[in-house]
Each structure stands twice: as C-alpha cells, then as structure tokens.
Design an enzyme around this catalytic site. Structure first.
Site, PDB file in Angstrom:
ATOM      1  N   LYS A  81       0.839  -1.195   0.000  1.00 40.13           N
ATOM      2  CA  LYS A  81       0.000   0.000   0.000  1.00 40.13           C
ATOM      3  C   LYS A  81       0.870   1.240   0.000  1.00 40.13           C
ATOM      4  O   LYS A  81       1.923   1.275   0.654  1.00 40.13           O
ATOM      5  CB  LYS A  81      -0.909   0.033   1.236  1.00 40.13           C
ATOM      6  N   VAL A 205     -15.514   4.282  -6.410  1.00 41.36           N
ATOM      7  CA  VAL A 205     -16.075   2.924  -6.346  1.00 41.36           C
ATOM      8  C   VAL A 205     -17.517   2.960  -5.854  1.00 41.36           C
ATOM      9  O   VAL A 205     -18.422   2.406  -6.479  1.00 41.36           O
ATOM     10  CB  VAL A 205     -15.223   2.027  -5.423  1.00 41.36           C
TER      11      VAL A 205
END
Length: 260
Positions: A81, A205
């Site tokens: 990440k 999203v």
C-alpha cells in the site's frame, strides 16, 4: 519502530518505507506486508492524516488487506500500500492540489522518484484521492506503476471493475446463504432484486456501485458520504433508474448507515 512493534496491525510486515516530498514536504510511504507471492502491490492513497499513528495504522491495515485479497484471488502479488499525507502550509491548512496543477504534478513526480528508489519491491496504482492522470504523472518517473491511461497501454481507472467485483461477490453471497437467512428466496437471475442496501462512501467505487445496485433491481439504497455533492449525485442516479436512493451526509466519522 516502537509503535510498529506494539501495533496490533503489524503482522510481520517486511518493510515500511518513509520519505518526505521535496516539493511539498508531504509525508510519503510504501508499506510491504509480504512478498512471498511476488512484488507487493496496492493502490496509492492521498488524504489528510491527523497523526503519525493514524498514518501508520492505515498503511499497515491496508497492505495486509491487499495481501489477503491477492492471495484469495490467486494472484501472484504480495501485500502492499502507498500513502501520501496531504501537505499543509505554514498556516496549518491543507494545500490546494487541483487536478493538473504544478504542485500536484510535482508531488506525483516526488512519489515516482521514491518508488524508483525502492527498486520494484512495491508496485502502485490508484486509490482514494488519486486519479488516472496522477498515475500517468507517476509513470513519467518510474516503471513501478499500473492502471495508467489506456492511451499509454494501461488498464485505466480500476474503480469500475472494483465496483463490479463488489456487486458480483454480494450476489454470490446471497445465493450461497442458507435457506431462511435472507429476507426472501433469491432469484438466481436477479439475486439482489427486492433487497435493501447501504453504501458508505460514494467516491469512485461507491458512486458506481450505487448505479450497479439500481440496475440490479434492488428495492432501496441508503447512500452516505461526507461530501454533499456525491450524495446528491447518488440520489440522482437512483431517480434516473427509478430506485429510491436515500442520501445522507455523514458528519465526522459517523457510520449510522451501517446500523440500518
């Protein structure tokens, strides 16, 4: 080091790399949970973090989640990440970083140089606060990046496939649920029809997920976000599809939508 050793979110992570952006003095990081299945991969997130502990905790948790997701999907990627804490000025206020601005592009170039210095242990892509254009700017300075523009040979914005993945996974869960555990026997052709859903976060999203849920014939959607414009957009999508979408503007860290 002491914080990581004491953190319940530290799961034998291979590395946590930190750097400071030369152009904006923003804190940048790459978290590597493991590389047993390959290079660490995960999106780059740009947001405000109130403390260093919050910054580190977010990176640890997200990189672990990415490792689990890649393994479950059978992908040969490790857990990774990237984070950038939104830079602040001398007055303590967040610096404006509009799309395409010199300051934003400089920050992306700084992150590209940071990635190159890691020699490929972590591969980045888009996450919250980051766009395809940002990935293109990063790709100008490093090859350790994915999801760049199709015109550059990339796959583009991953948000739409991500939303579709959530929808398909939800349909599979409904169909696999034991009898009597769902409000009604699902129709195999439209397993979400007639059900009520809550969506927390209406960004790239979540906003598209609302649209997909409406197309799937759900009875109602409760949509929550801290941004009133995103809430209004979700309500408009429901109206266009003929599905009631109740929009809620979240205050602070409230998550009442998940208690419905």
């Amino acid at each position: 080091a002491d914080f990581l050793a004491a953190s319940p979110d530290f799961h034998a992570h291979r590395a946590v790399f930190l750097a400071v952006s030369p152009s904006s003095h923003a804190l940048m990081a790459a978290f590597v949970q493991h590389t047993r299945r390959g290079q660490a991969a995960g999106g780059l997130r740009l947001r405000n973090y109130g403390t260093a502990a919050e910054f580190l905790t977010d990176g640890l948790r997200l990189s672990t989640g990415m490792g689990h997701k890649s393994a479950l999907a059978g992908l040969w990627w490790g857990g990774g990440k990237g984070l950038i804490s939104r830079p602040v000025g001398d007055d303590g206020k967040e610096l404006e970083l509009p799309a395409g601005s010199p300051a934003r592009r400089a920050l992306m170039r700084d992150y590209a140089a940071f990635l190159t210095s890691l020699r490929g242990v972590y591969i980045t892509a888009e996450d919250s606060g980051i766009s395809v254009a940002d990935m293109d700017d990063i790709s100008d300075g490093t090859r350790y990046v994915t999801c760049i523009s199709p015109s550059r040979g990339g796959s583009g914005n991953p948000s739409v496939p991500t939303a579709m993945g959530i929808l398909v996974a939800t349909e599979a869960a409904i169909l696999a649920a034991p009898p009597g555990t769902t409000p009604r026997t699902p129709d195999p052709a439209r397993p979400l029809a007639g059900l009520r859903f809550a969506v927390q976060g209406l960004g790239a999203v979540g906003g598209h997920l609302v649209e997909l849920l409406c197309a799937a014939g759900v009875a109602r959607v409760i949509a929550e976000d801290v941004d009133p414009a995103r809430v209004a957009a979700a309500v408009a999508k429901g109206k266009a599809a003929g599905v009631p979408v109740e929009g809620r503007v979240a205050v602070g860290g409230a998550a009442s939508v998940l208690e419905e």
